[in-house]
Write a protein that holds these residues in place. Sequence first.
Motif, PDB file in Angstrom:
ATOM      1  N   LEU A   1       4.616  -3.611  -4.503  1.00 16.04           N
ATOM      2  CA  LEU A   1       4.548  -3.188  -3.107  1.00 16.04           C
ATOM      3  C   LEU A   1       4.278  -4.368  -2.188  1.00 16.04           C
ATOM      4  N   TYR A   2       3.303  -5.164  -2.545  1.00 15.60           N
ATOM      5  CA  TYR A   2       2.941  -6.327  -1.733  1.00 15.60           C
ATOM      6  C   TYR A   2       4.108  -7.308  -1.685  1.00 15.60           C
ATOM      7  N   GLY A   3       4.723  -7.564  -2.847  1.00 11.42           N
ATOM      8  CA  GLY A   3       5.768  -8.576  -2.932  1.00 11.42           C
ATOM      9  C   GLY A   3       6.994  -8.247  -2.101  1.00 11.42           C
ATOM     10  N   PHE A   4       7.463  -7.010  -2.171  1.00 13.22           N
ATOM     11  CA  PHE A   4       8.662  -6.664  -1.413  1.00 13.22           C
ATOM     12  C   PHE A   4       8.381  -6.514   0.079  1.00 13.22           C
ATOM     13  N   THR A   5       7.172  -6.095   0.426  1.00  7.96           N
ATOM     14  CA  THR A   5       6.785  -6.093   1.842  1.00  7.96           C
ATOM     15  C   THR A   5       6.787  -7.514   2.388  1.00  7.96           C
TER      16      THR A   5
ATOM     17  N   LYS B   1       9.003   0.740   0.801  1.00  2.00           N
ATOM     18  CA  LYS B   1       8.755   2.129   1.206  1.00  2.00           C
ATOM     19  C   LYS B   1       8.762   3.058  -0.006  1.00  2.00           C
ATOM     20  N   ASN B   2       9.707   2.855  -0.898  1.00  2.00           N
ATOM     21  CA  ASN B   2       9.803   3.712  -2.081  1.00  2.00           C
ATOM     22  C   ASN B   2       8.645   3.496  -3.053  1.00  2.00           C
ATOM     23  N   ILE B   3       8.236   2.243  -3.214  1.00  2.00           N
ATOM     24  CA  ILE B   3       7.077   1.967  -4.069  1.00  2.00           C
ATOM     25  C   ILE B   3       5.824   2.604  -3.473  1.00  2.00           C
ATOM     26  N   ALA B   4       5.678   2.490  -2.155  1.00  2.00           N
ATOM     27  CA  ALA B   4       4.529   3.104  -1.482  1.00  2.00           C
ATOM     28  C   ALA B   4       4.519   4.614  -1.694  1.00  2.00           C
ATOM     29  N   SER B   5       5.692   5.236  -1.650  1.00  2.00           N
ATOM     30  CA  SER B   5       5.767   6.684  -1.872  1.00  2.00           C
ATOM     31  C   SER B   5       5.309   7.052  -3.275  1.00  2.00           C
ATOM     32  N   PHE B   6       5.708   6.229  -4.252  1.00  2.00           N
ATOM     33  CA  PHE B   6       5.256   6.486  -5.623  1.00  2.00           C
ATOM     34  C   PHE B   6       3.738   6.421  -5.710  1.00  2.00           C
ATOM     35  N   ILE B   7       3.154   5.392  -5.126  1.00  5.22           N
ATOM     36  CA  ILE B   7       1.701   5.205  -5.207  1.00  5.22           C
ATOM     37  C   ILE B   7       0.965   6.314  -4.470  1.00  5.22           C
ATOM     38  N   LEU B   8       1.368   6.574  -3.234  1.00  4.16           N
ATOM     39  CA  LEU B   8       0.616   7.492  -2.386  1.00  4.16           C
ATOM     40  C   LEU B   8       0.795   8.955  -2.774  1.00  4.16           C
ATOM     41  N   SER B   9       1.788   9.249  -3.586  1.00  7.62           N
ATOM     42  CA  SER B   9       1.972  10.617  -4.058  1.00  7.62           C
ATOM     43  C   SER B   9       1.129  10.918  -5.295  1.00  7.62           C
ATOM     44  N   ASN B  10       0.482   9.898  -5.849  1.00 10.61           N
ATOM     45  CA  ASN B  10      -0.340  10.105  -7.032  1.00 10.61           C
ATOM     46  C   ASN B  10      -1.554  10.969  -6.686  1.00 10.61           C
ATOM     47  N   PRO B  11      -1.863  11.976  -7.498  1.00  8.78           N
ATOM     48  CA  PRO B  11      -2.991  12.875  -7.180  1.00  8.78           C
ATOM     49  C   PRO B  11      -4.327  12.161  -6.997  1.00  8.78           C
TER      50      PRO B  11
ATOM     51  N   ALA C   1      -1.346  -4.545   1.287  1.00  5.98           N
ATOM     52  CA  ALA C   1       0.105  -4.398   1.419  1.00  5.98           C
ATOM     53  C   ALA C   1       0.462  -3.280   2.394  1.00  5.98           C
ATOM     54  N   LEU C   2      -0.254  -2.167   2.337  1.00  5.81           N
ATOM     55  CA  LEU C   2       0.031  -1.049   3.227  1.00  5.81           C
ATOM     56  C   LEU C   2      -0.239  -1.403   4.687  1.00  5.81           C
ATOM     57  N   ILE C   3      -1.269  -2.207   4.917  1.00  2.95           N
ATOM     58  CA  ILE C   3      -1.548  -2.634   6.290  1.00  2.95           C
ATOM     59  C   ILE C   3      -0.364  -3.427   6.830  1.00  2.95           C
ATOM     60  N   GLU C   4       0.166  -4.351   6.017  1.00  4.94           N
ATOM     61  CA  GLU C   4       1.339  -5.086   6.493  1.00  4.94           C
ATOM     62  C   GLU C   4       2.544  -4.168   6.647  1.00  4.94           C
ATOM     63  N   LEU C   5       2.762  -3.272   5.691  1.00  6.79           N
ATOM     64  CA  LEU C   5       3.905  -2.369   5.766  1.00  6.79           C
ATOM     65  C   LEU C   5       3.845  -1.512   7.027  1.00  6.79           C
ATOM     66  N   SER C   6       2.640  -1.201   7.486  1.00  9.35           N
ATOM     67  CA  SER C   6       2.492  -0.400   8.706  1.00  9.35           C
ATOM     68  C   SER C   6       2.986  -1.146   9.947  1.00  9.35           C
ATOM     69  N   ASN C   7       3.155  -2.465   9.841  1.00  4.73           N
ATOM     70  CA  ASN C   7       3.720  -3.225  10.955  1.00  4.73           C
ATOM     71  C   ASN C   7       5.204  -2.940  11.144  1.00  4.73           C
ATOM     72  N   TYR C   8       5.848  -2.464  10.075  1.00  6.73           N
ATOM     73  CA  TYR C   8       7.302  -2.305  10.091  1.00  6.73           C
ATOM     74  C   TYR C   8       7.750  -0.850  10.079  1.00  6.73           C
ATOM     75  N   LEU C   9       6.904   0.051   9.583  1.00  4.89           N
ATOM     76  CA  LEU C   9       7.275   1.457   9.458  1.00  4.89           C
ATOM     77  C   LEU C   9       6.113   2.343   9.875  1.00  4.89           C
ATOM     78  N   GLU C  10       6.427   3.426  10.561  1.00  2.00           N
ATOM     79  CA  GLU C  10       5.419   4.408  10.942  1.00  2.00           C
ATOM     80  C   GLU C  10       5.448   5.557   9.945  1.00  2.00           C
ATOM     81  N   GLU C  11       4.739   5.401   8.867  1.00  2.00           N
ATOM     82  CA  GLU C  11       4.758   6.412   7.808  1.00  2.00           C
ATOM     83  C   GLU C  11       3.343   6.819   7.383  1.00  2.00           C
ATOM     84  N   GLY C  12       2.350   6.540   8.207  1.00  2.00           N
ATOM     85  CA  GLY C  12       0.972   6.848   7.837  1.00  2.00           C
ATOM     86  C   GLY C  12       0.358   5.837   6.892  1.00  2.00           C
ATOM     87  N   TYR C  13       1.023   4.676   6.742  1.00  2.00           N
ATOM     88  CA  TYR C  13       0.517   3.681   5.798  1.00  2.00           C
ATOM     89  C   TYR C  13      -0.838   3.126   6.215  1.00  2.00           C
ATOM     90  N   LEU C  14      -1.030   2.974   7.518  1.00  2.00           N
ATOM     91  CA  LEU C  14      -2.294   2.402   7.989  1.00  2.00           C
ATOM     92  C   LEU C  14      -3.461   3.336   7.673  1.00  2.00           C
TER      93      LEU C  14
END
Length: 427
Positions: free
Chosen positions: A278-282, A298-308, A341-354
Amino acid sequence: MKNNPSFYTTFLSCLLLTLLFETACSSSAKSGYSDNKEQKDTQRKLPIALSSQLSKAADHYAALVTTAKKNNKIPRSVEEDGEMMWVHDGFDWTEGFFPGSLWYLYALTGDQKWKADAGFFQELIKEDRFYSNHDLGFVFNNSFGNGLRLTGQKSYEKVLVDAANTLLERYDPKVESIKSWDTDKGWQSERGWQYPVIIDNMMNLELLFEVSKLTGDPKYADIAIKHANTTLANHFRDDYSSYHVVDYDSLTGAVRKKERAQGAAHESSWARGQAWGLYGFTMCYRYTNNETYLEQAKNIASFILSNPEIKSNSIPFWDYDAPGIPNEPKDASAAAITASALIELSNYLEEGYLDSAKEMISTLSGSKYFAQNGANHHFLLMHSVGSIPHGAEIDKPLNYADYYYLESLFRLKNKGITAIDTAGHQN
């Protein structure tokens, strides 16, 4: 007395209070209320000031620096016998994280003391820029690279260029990837690998991108891009979880094996490995603006954040598929890397990453993971995992967990965030 009106009034009042009390207790029981500290803390959702966490971190690291200077060594973790674990002699992939953490403390506080300390400890590793290892990016971008970005010190540039040139020696155009481990000795020699590449290597590409900017020479970035593309093509499953190791044919570049090294099984999802991806591709998107990299992140983040476990408790088990869940160790280092990584990803996409990142950081900042002053050998975070298959650094502090925690605070501060509560919302 029985005919006294006040008696009946008092009796009825007591009866009414008793009924109300029993009703309240019954409602509490039905709602699952439990009078324990952990639930009370969760229900209160007290805000956590980043300045407070920074002050605590500075106190910890002031003591850690004193111990490290006394020994003239860089701290890595804690030994099984409870003694300090220093970075290994010769070369250690973690040796850049401690000076890097000191650079972040300097960036966060402006205190010249941290600048001097960072410079002192990175000098201890300076000559390792000529040591052939795939983790030169970890070591030098996080130490001298942070120093250059914060101070503009020109002498740091040569160190970074030297390290990048050494790293390029491990690149093979047939494989279009930078080789990770040598296979002629150690446990790596027992796995039958020819040209192993690990997901962790995505983190070393930032050094190459930076040196291309420094020198104006595109060759460094070109190799970083080729490595990223090879990783994207071969390391990920259909659900965007990652293998740890992909072994290539050293003559043809074809994929030979997809395996684990530090995960629970070949087909499991090692938590820190998912964080590296996640960090590397961001990061790769930051340097290239290639939408393919952003989509992958984005797809890696979805995998991680969907984990129970991430949904309920923010901190992953050491492997998302570890066989003994929920009786498996958590990995604070994976959470800290993921949050940054999610903090940086939130700079590029509005997906609740922050918000997700802030929940992780607020959990790491609580008493369960953030050590009390004077404990934990003065490391910040508790409960990280180095490598369970190798029996190394299990449920220990790790210098890279602290590094990415501090980087997360730095990135939050740069976004103008001064406090978060335990639900991860900005105050």
